[in-house]
Design a protein around this motif. Structure first.
Motif, mmCIF file in Angstrom:
data_model
loop_
_atom_site.group_PDB
_atom_site.id
_atom_site.type_symbol
_atom_site.label_atom_id
_atom_site.label_comp_id
_atom_site.label_asym_id
_atom_site.label_seq_id
_atom_site.Cartn_x
_atom_site.Cartn_y
_atom_site.Cartn_z
ATOM 1 N N ARG A 104 66.645 126.601 56.309
ATOM 2 C CA ARG A 104 66.362 125.384 55.551
ATOM 3 C C ARG A 104 67.433 125.103 54.517
ATOM 4 N NH1 ARG A 104 64.000 120.628 56.219
ATOM 5 N NH2 ARG A 104 63.521 119.680 54.197
ATOM 6 N N LEU A 105 67.870 126.119 53.804
ATOM 7 C CA LEU A 105 68.911 125.927 52.807
ATOM 8 C C LEU A 105 70.229 125.512 53.441
ATOM 9 C CD1 LEU A 105 68.208 128.952 50.431
ATOM 10 C CD2 LEU A 105 67.726 126.543 49.998
ATOM 11 N N TYR A 106 70.510 126.022 54.625
ATOM 12 C CA TYR A 106 71.757 125.642 55.291
ATOM 13 C C TYR A 106 71.692 124.202 55.779
ATOM 14 C CZ TYR A 106 75.642 125.714 58.575
ATOM 15 O OH TYR A 106 76.802 125.415 59.259
ATOM 16 N N VAL A 107 70.535 123.797 56.296
ATOM 17 C CA VAL A 107 70.386 122.410 56.746
ATOM 18 C C VAL A 107 70.529 121.449 55.567
ATOM 19 C CG1 VAL A 107 68.732 120.770 57.708
ATOM 20 C CG2 VAL A 107 69.028 122.996 58.758
ATOM 21 N N ASP A 108 70.016 121.853 54.399
ATOM 22 C CA ASP A 108 70.121 121.004 53.213
ATOM 23 C C ASP A 108 71.458 121.151 52.493
ATOM 24 O OD1 ASP A 108 67.596 120.116 53.692
ATOM 25 O OD2 ASP A 108 66.620 121.494 52.297
ATOM 26 N N HIS A 109 72.402 121.900 53.079
ATOM 27 C CA HIS A 109 73.747 122.085 52.512
ATOM 28 C C HIS A 109 73.685 122.733 51.128
ATOM 29 C CE1 HIS A 109 75.372 119.681 55.795
ATOM 30 N NE2 HIS A 109 74.455 118.768 55.531
ATOM 31 N N ARG A 110 72.736 123.649 50.961
ATOM 32 C CA ARG A 110 72.651 124.378 49.707
ATOM 33 C C ARG A 110 73.478 125.647 49.718
ATOM 34 N NH1 ARG A 110 70.757 120.544 46.315
ATOM 35 N NH2 ARG A 110 68.837 119.615 47.103
ATOM 36 N N ILE A 111 73.728 126.195 50.883
ATOM 37 C CA ILE A 111 74.543 127.403 51.013
ATOM 38 C C ILE A 111 75.539 127.178 52.134
ATOM 39 C CG2 ILE A 111 72.818 128.989 50.083
ATOM 40 C CD1 ILE A 111 72.009 129.672 52.910
ATOM 41 N N GLY A 112 76.591 127.993 52.145
ATOM 42 C CA GLY A 112 77.637 127.865 53.140
ATOM 43 C C GLY A 112 77.434 128.770 54.345
ATOM 44 N N GLY A 113 78.356 128.655 55.282
ATOM 45 C CA GLY A 113 78.251 129.410 56.523
ATOM 46 C C GLY A 113 78.370 130.913 56.340
ATOM 47 N N LYS A 114 79.230 131.346 55.437
ATOM 48 C CA LYS A 114 79.386 132.789 55.227
ATOM 49 C C LYS A 114 78.124 133.407 54.648
ATOM 50 C CE LYS A 114 84.410 132.755 54.631
ATOM 51 N NZ LYS A 114 84.592 131.332 54.996
ATOM 52 N N ALA A 115 77.469 132.688 53.725
ATOM 53 C CA ALA A 115 76.208 133.204 53.182
ATOM 54 C C ALA A 115 75.131 133.256 54.257
ATOM 55 C CB ALA A 115 75.750 132.318 52.021
ATOM 56 N N VAL A 116 75.104 132.263 55.134
ATOM 57 C CA VAL A 116 74.140 132.273 56.246
ATOM 58 C C VAL A 116 74.391 133.478 57.143
ATOM 59 C CG1 VAL A 116 73.404 131.040 58.315
ATOM 60 C CG2 VAL A 116 73.816 129.796 56.197
ATOM 61 N N TRP A 117 75.649 133.774 57.397
ATOM 62 C CA TRP A 117 76.008 134.924 58.233
ATOM 63 C C TRP A 117 75.502 136.232 57.613
ATOM 64 C CZ3 TRP A 117 80.902 137.707 56.847
ATOM 65 C CH2 TRP A 117 81.096 138.831 57.651
ATOM 66 N N ILE A 118 75.779 136.425 56.319
ATOM 67 C CA ILE A 118 75.388 137.672 55.669
ATOM 68 C C ILE A 118 73.865 137.776 55.571
ATOM 69 C CG2 ILE A 118 75.532 138.984 53.520
ATOM 70 C CD1 ILE A 118 78.298 137.745 53.081
ATOM 71 N N LEU A 119 73.211 136.688 55.185
ATOM 72 C CA LEU A 119 71.755 136.731 55.022
ATOM 73 C C LEU A 119 71.046 136.927 56.348
ATOM 74 C CD1 LEU A 119 71.366 133.852 52.417
ATOM 75 C CD2 LEU A 119 70.963 136.276 52.014
ATOM 76 N N THR A 120 71.537 136.279 57.393
ATOM 77 C CA THR A 120 70.919 136.453 58.715
ATOM 78 C C THR A 120 71.028 137.893 59.185
ATOM 79 O OG1 THR A 120 71.461 134.157 59.268
ATOM 80 C CG2 THR A 120 70.928 135.635 61.094
ATOM 81 N N CYS A 121 72.166 138.499 58.965
ATOM 82 C CA CYS A 121 72.337 139.901 59.366
ATOM 83 C C CYS A 121 71.444 140.830 58.547
ATOM 84 C CB CYS A 121 73.804 140.306 59.230
ATOM 85 S SG CYS A 121 74.917 139.441 60.349
ATOM 86 N N LEU A 122 71.328 140.566 57.244
ATOM 87 C CA LEU A 122 70.505 141.430 56.403
ATOM 88 C C LEU A 122 69.025 141.326 56.779
ATOM 89 C CD1 LEU A 122 72.144 140.934 52.884
ATOM 90 C CD2 LEU A 122 72.245 142.952 54.323
ATOM 91 N N PHE A 123 68.539 140.109 56.938
ATOM 92 C CA PHE A 123 67.125 139.955 57.287
ATOM 93 C C PHE A 123 66.837 140.486 58.690
ATOM 94 C CE2 PHE A 123 67.112 136.561 53.946
ATOM 95 C CZ PHE A 123 66.155 137.162 53.146
ATOM 96 N N SER A 124 67.750 140.272 59.630
ATOM 97 C CA SER A 124 67.513 140.747 60.993
ATOM 98 C C SER A 124 67.578 142.265 61.084
ATOM 99 C CB SER A 124 68.543 140.127 61.948
ATOM 100 O OG SER A 124 68.469 138.718 61.933
ATOM 101 N N SER A 125 68.394 142.888 60.238
ATOM 102 C CA SER A 125 68.525 144.351 60.305
ATOM 103 C C SER A 125 67.233 145.063 59.924
ATOM 104 C CB SER A 125 69.663 144.814 59.387
ATOM 105 O OG SER A 125 69.362 144.521 58.029
ATOM 106 N N LYS A 126 66.340 144.382 59.207
ATOM 107 C CA LYS A 126 65.076 145.035 58.833
ATOM 108 C C LYS A 126 64.210 145.325 60.050
ATOM 109 C CE LYS A 126 63.423 142.065 56.025
ATOM 110 N NZ LYS A 126 62.335 141.570 55.189
ATOM 111 N N LEU A 127 64.355 144.527 61.097
ATOM 112 C CA LEU A 127 63.531 144.738 62.285
ATOM 113 C C LEU A 127 63.843 146.059 62.971
ATOM 114 C CD1 LEU A 127 63.626 141.138 63.791
ATOM 115 C CD2 LEU A 127 61.793 142.194 62.457
ATOM 116 N N SER A 128 65.027 146.610 62.738
ATOM 117 C CA SER A 128 65.367 147.889 63.379
ATOM 118 C C SER A 128 64.471 149.020 62.888
ATOM 119 C CB SER A 128 66.837 148.225 63.120
ATOM 120 O OG SER A 128 67.094 148.337 61.735
#
Length: 1130
Positions: A555-579
């Motif tokens: 949602r924040l990326y769609v609203d242009h509140r954060i950039g692509g690099k932050a999306v990359w880091i946050l997606t990896c951090l949140f997804s890594s919890k599933l391991s």
């Protein structure tokens, strides 16, 4: 503050109803905007935009091309299908898989109606097998209740029916030929799925976690599927949306569901969870206030959700008047909110958090009610857009101050500092009204102070170890996380130039959340007063926080509140919890995060393919690949733990290295596939890396001690005292030859992918062929023949000769045709020498063995015979494989030569027939001829045809030797199985036409040797069986059955054997000539085979009779088909 109506175009615009202002006699009250997802995004009811019923008859069905709601249907039906397969077991899964495979084959043959019926038949048979296999387990699951078993079976069958309907909507011929039917099927799907899917999902949840809170599970699933399917959506098969909507409005008849289905869904949403709770907890419904509040919550929470869904048109069937619907939402929402808040106070606040309420009764009830009801009322009023003038703003601000102060008093905040929470409420209300960031950050500061005081006041002095750390350390993490969570919304509203502050805060918050959840999940118990077995952090919390985090990032990326690099880091951090849910390692979250950060840049950082700048440069590709390799090496201990958990024992070094290599290759696939798909060398290297990993996993070769990684974790796991005490020290078989096989396979892949250019360099081809032969030869000799050095040398020479012959036959050189016949002759000569020498060396080794020498003479002879036969069987298998490979290669090469000759001859004829072609095409023809001559090897096809006349003879010799060796192996291994000849005879299809051995043999005669060999094999084995039975007196008690001596047995079976000859002879002659030899029909000899089938005592003769019947029928069918084809041609 609310935005003006002009900035919200999706809000319906009311039009006056008087005829003086609107010339339309049937005015529409609203205009609803329609988006491309076939749904209504507005907060106004789409019912206000409906046209009159008289206009619906003028609209017709559009020409459908596809079903546009597949993603919605898949959300419910795919998990339901997996749940049914789990209930049904392997029988249902096998039935469904076979049926769907047949349907796929039929569909690939372009038989669409047959594929449609095949899908339905597969589902019907799968459901029948489900009834037969799962009904007993369902009956026992529901405590032998026949009613519940029948209802559950009906639910499963109904779900299968819905899956069939969804499958039917994927057939385009059905959409084109029956538009009214598919519209009805679509309506049936959306009408049934909210009820069926919620019931099945609740069943699965109850089966997993128990029935205690089952009514709440049903309520949640009802709300979810109601939002998916009952909120009005436009049909895929009705009016052409873009062409026939006037002013963007959506007519009634374009909806999927009608008023009846929408009313049923509403009643199901409101009353079924309540009734289900009454049915499952009838004995404790009125036992306490908390139980009664369950009834209130189960009715009024869906009621509130229904009122919220009405802002998206869910109550379009109630009224067309937007003002009327708004008044319904307002009045009923306030009443429902009161009941929900009061029930939550009793059921949740006082029941679970009563220890934190510091106010004595009855004042505590008053203050908690003021806090919760006031906060809920203020939030509801703001979300409904009622805070729009000065009076409402003052009321909203006052309620925020009162709620904050009351809440602070409830939790025991000092009265002296009550202005702080009151000021926090004031600044929060001011932020919502004025969008003042200064007010929000003032609220953050004051709120942080309150959170810090609450944590210190309640938890700081407790001496408890929680999640492997003291409670004080945990309190620090919680306070930091809460402060960041409050600050992030304000930071995201800052100007885009300083978005990095919100990005840093989000990343810090995600890191803290990962650390807390990792500690909670790894140390999932509390070490205090015997609470060691209490689970502190369940798995569903990890899944829920991960999904919420990913949704927030998107949602924040769609609203242009954060950039692509932050999306990359946050997606990896949140997804890594599933391991954490799959690997029980304390550092798995950080290891997974590092690996995802290394793998995901090609997918997340370079996503825009339309821009050339989004593609990686070569140096970036190398850097990313290196980072992937380093991250995988960083994950080696986690990979070790995962493999140890999977295998139940410590993995070998070769297995760990193989998984690391495979993981590197798989992780580099996005880099190559997205950014370097045009670079052939990158694809080839990727194939080699993946193949290396797979080979290391399969072969698990040993690694030198200096190259193997030995951490404390791995050393501890491999030198467990329990393992040594149970199993002892096991001396393993040397596995170093597996490296040679890996090298040989990798060399083959390198040559196929042209990484090694052996096609153009003869010297490199020679070195390659010898290296391949040495690697394979040493591997085979060291792995299977370890008796004598002389035998190993002969085997290595044999494999080298075979490698040289095959490679230079496939890619010949200028002088190879003169040397290859001698290489093959050496290979054939080595066969008997190796065979005889192996037996002598084996006898010598056996006689020298001290254990064999202690045996008796007969036992010694038997042991020697068995050992020799076993080793010679392996040797025969090796030579059979070599001769088979040579025969296949020669057959392939000769076929290529013949194809080239046909192309050249057709090209010559074309050039002669087209000699009047204009001269402008001659330069292009010369250029193409020069280009072809420069790309093929120096040894051309014509020279191969001239100097390679030995190839057919060599291929025939290799084929015959291979077939003969396979027959000998058949006798050794199976004792002369009757079925084996049907698998061995097709080897003779590799025979070629030559002038030395088989003159007159052509491609049309290729099936002649197969049929002859099968018939002769069964005739000879039948004669041997008759002789063996008569000579050794093994007629099987025939004298008692017929009453005659052995010679009658022999005469009878020989006569029956002769009766099978005519069919075989006629069919064999037909296979040779492909023409009728007489005017009599082929089936005239068929009755002669019936008597052998019925009366013979020898199985081989019975098989000959069955083959005779098959031959006669096959010849008749083939000749009949040729006759019909000839008539059509005439």
């Amino acid at each position: 503050m609310l935005q003006p109506r002009s900035l919200r175009p999706y809000i319906s615009i009311s039009s006056p109803s008087s005829s003086s202002t609107n010339p339309n006699p049937n005015p529409r009250e609203t205009v609803s905007r329609y988006n491309t997802n076939n749904e209504f995004p507005s907060s106004s009811p789409p019912s206000s935009s409906f046209s009159s019923s008289s206009s619906s008859s003028s609209r017709s069905l559009k020409n459908p091309t596809s079903f546009s709601h597949n993603h919605l249907i898949a959300i419910s039906l795919i998990p339901s299908a997996f749940f049914l397969l789990d209930l049904g077991g392997s029988t249902v899964a096998a039935t469904l898989i076979v049926g769907l495979m047949i349907s796929y084959i039929i569909d690939s043959l372009n038989f669409k109606p047959a594929s449609f019926f095949s899908v339905w038949i597969s589902l019907i048979f799968a459901q029948l097998s489900f009834f037969f296999t799962a009904s007993p387990s369902l009956y026992s699951t529901f405590n032998s209740s026949l009613t519940l078993t029948v209802l559950a079976s009906f639910l499963c069958g109904h779900t299968t029916f819905l899956i069939g309907i969804w499958s039917s909507l994927q057939f385009k011929f059905l959409l084109l030929e029956n538009p009214t039917v598919v519209a009805a099927l679509e309506r049936l799907l959306f009408a049934c799925l909210p009820i069926t899917a919620s019931s099945l999902f609740t069943w699965a949840a109850v089966a997993s976690v128990g029935i205690d809170n089952s009514a709440y599970y049903l309520m949640l699933f009802n709300c979810f599927f109601y939002w998916l399917y009952s909120v009005p959506r436009l049909s895929s098969f009705k009016i052409n949306h873009h062409a026939r909507f006037h002013g963007g409005e959506a007519p009634k008849d374009s909806f999927i569901l009608g008023p009846l289905e929408s009313c049923v869904h509403t009643l199901y949403l409101l009353f079924v969870p309540l009734c289900f709770h009454l049915a499952t907890h009838y004995s404790v419904v009125l036992s306490s206030y908390a139980s009664f509040c369950d009834l209130v919550l189960l009715f009024f929470i869906p009621f509130l959700f229904q009122l919220y869904a009405s802002t998206r048109g869910a109550l379009w069937w109630v009224s067309d008047n937007a003002a009327h619907l708004h008044s319904i939402r307002l009045v009923n929402g306030f009443v429902a909110l009161v009941f929900v808040v009061v029930a939550l106070e009793v059921r949740v606040v006082f029941h679970s958090f009563g220890r934190y309420i510091q106010v004595p009764p009855p004042l505590n009830y008053v203050l908690v009610t003021i806090t919760m009801l006031g906060g809920a009322a203020a939030g509801g009023a703001y979300s409904m857009g009622m805070v729009s003038d000065a009076l409402s703003s003052v009321a909203f601000t006052t309620s925020a101050i009162v709620v904050s102060a009351a809440g602070a008093v409830v939790v025991g905040y000092p009265v002296l500092f009550l202005p702080l929470p009151a000021a926090a409420g004031f600044y929060l209300a001011r932020f919502f009204e004025k969008k003042s960031l200064t007010s929000y950050f003032a609220f953050v500061v004051l709120g942080s102070l309150m959170v810090t005081w609450f944590v210190l006041h309640n938890f700081w002095d407790l001496n408890i170890w929680l999640a492997g750390m003291s409670l004080k350390s945990f309190c620090k993490l919680i306070v930091a996380n809460a402060v960041l969570a409050m600050a992030i919304p304000g930071l995201t509203l800052l100007p885009s130039k300083i978005n990095f502050l919100s990005e840093i805060s989000l990343i810090s918050h995600a890191l803290l959340l990962c650390h807390i959840e990792s500690r909670f999940f790894s140390y999932s118990s509390i070490y205090y007063y015997g609470f060691e077995d209490v689970v502190m952090y369940p798995s569903y919390m990890v899944v829920m926080t991960t999904l919420l985090g990913l949704a927030l990032v998107r949602r924040l990326y769609v609203d242009h509140r954060i950039g692509g690099k932050a999306v990359w880091i946050l997606t990896c951090l949140f997804s890594s919890k599933l391991s954490m849910l799959f690997i029980a390692s304390k550092s798995v979250v950080w290891v997974s995060a590092v690996l995802l950060l290394a793998v995901s840049p090609p997918l997340l950082l370079y996503r825009d393919k339309s821009k050339t700048g989004s593609r990686m440069k070569p140096w970036q590709g190398y850097v990313h690949a290196s980072v992937v390799a380093l991250s995988v090496w960083f994950c080696r201990e986690t990979i070790f733990e995962a493999l140890q958990w999977w295998n139940g024992r410590s993995p070998s070094d070769g297995l760990i290295l193989g998984f690391c290599t495979l993981l590197i290759g798989v992780a580099c696939i996005p880099i190559v596939a997205i950014h370097f798909s045009h670079v052939l060398s990158a694809k080839r290297c990727l194939v080699l890396v993946v193949a290396t990993g797979l080979l290391l996993i399969l072969m698990q070769p040993p690694l030198p001690l200096s190259l193997s990684y030995q951490s404390d974790l791995i050393k501890t796991a491999r030198h467990s005292a329990d393992d040594i005490s149970i199993y002892g020290f096991i001396a393993g078989k040397p596995t170093w030859p597996s490296w040679l096989l890996i090298i040989a396979i990798l060399l083959t892949l390198a040559s196929i992918t042209s990484i090694i250019p052996i096609k153009y360099i003869v010297e490199l081809r020679t070195v390659y062929s010898i290296a391949m032969g040495l690697a394979l030869g040493i591997y085979i000799a060291a792995e299977y023949f370890v008796w004598a050095v002389v035998l190993d040398v002969l085997i290595v020479v044999t494999i080298v000769c075979a490698s040289v012959f095959v490679i230079f036959t496939h890619m010949p050189s200028a002088s190879s045709t003169k040397l290859l016949p001698w290489v093959f002759a050496l290979l054939v000569a080595l066969f008997p020498v190796t065979y005889l020498l192996e037996g002598q060396l084996r006898i010598k080794n056996i006689l020298e063995d001290s254990e064999i020498g202690n045996l008796g003479e007969e036992e010694k002879q038997l042991t020697t015979l068995l050992a020799i036969e076993g080793a010679r069987t392996s040797l025969l298998g090796l030579y059979a494989a070599i001769f088979m490979l040579i025969a296949l290669e020669i057959k392939y090469k000769l076929t290529s030569i013949m194809r080239e000759k046909v192309i050249e001859s057709s090209g010559i004829r074309h050039s002669h027939s087209g000699h009047n072609v204009s001269a402008s095409s001659l330069p292009r023809a010369r250029f193409m001829q020069h280009r072809r001559a420069s790309t093929v090897p120096s040894f051309t096809i014509k020279k191969m045809a001239a100097d390679g006349a030995w190839m057919p003879s060599v291929g025939n010799v290799a084929t015959i030797l291979c077939f003969a060796i396979c027959l000998v192996l058949n006798v050794y291994l199976t004792g002369g199985s009757n079925r084996s000849i049907f698998f061995l005879a097709p080897i003779l299809l590799l025979l070629n036409q030559d002038s030395d051995f088989i003159a007159g043999f052509g491609d049309k005669h290729r099936y002649f040797p197969v049929t002859v060999v099968i018939s002769v094999y069964f005739v000879l084995t039948a004669l041997y069986s008759i002789w063996e039975d008569v000579w050794q007196g093994n007629a099987g008690g025939w004298g008692l059955q017929i009453g005659g001596p052995d010679w009658i047995f022999m005469v009878k079976n020989l006569a029956l054997l002769v009766l099978t000859f005519p069919s075989h002879i006629i069919f064999t002659r037909y296979v040779w000539s492909h023409s009728k030899q007489s005017d009599s029909p082929p089936w005239i000899t068929l009755p002669l085979n019936l008597l052998p089938i019925a009366c013979t005592d020898v199985l081989k003769i019975k098989i000959l009779g069955i083959l005779g019947v098959i031959y006669s029928l096959a010849q008749y069918i083939i000749t009949r088909q040729q006759y019909i084809s000839g008539l059509k041609y005439i």
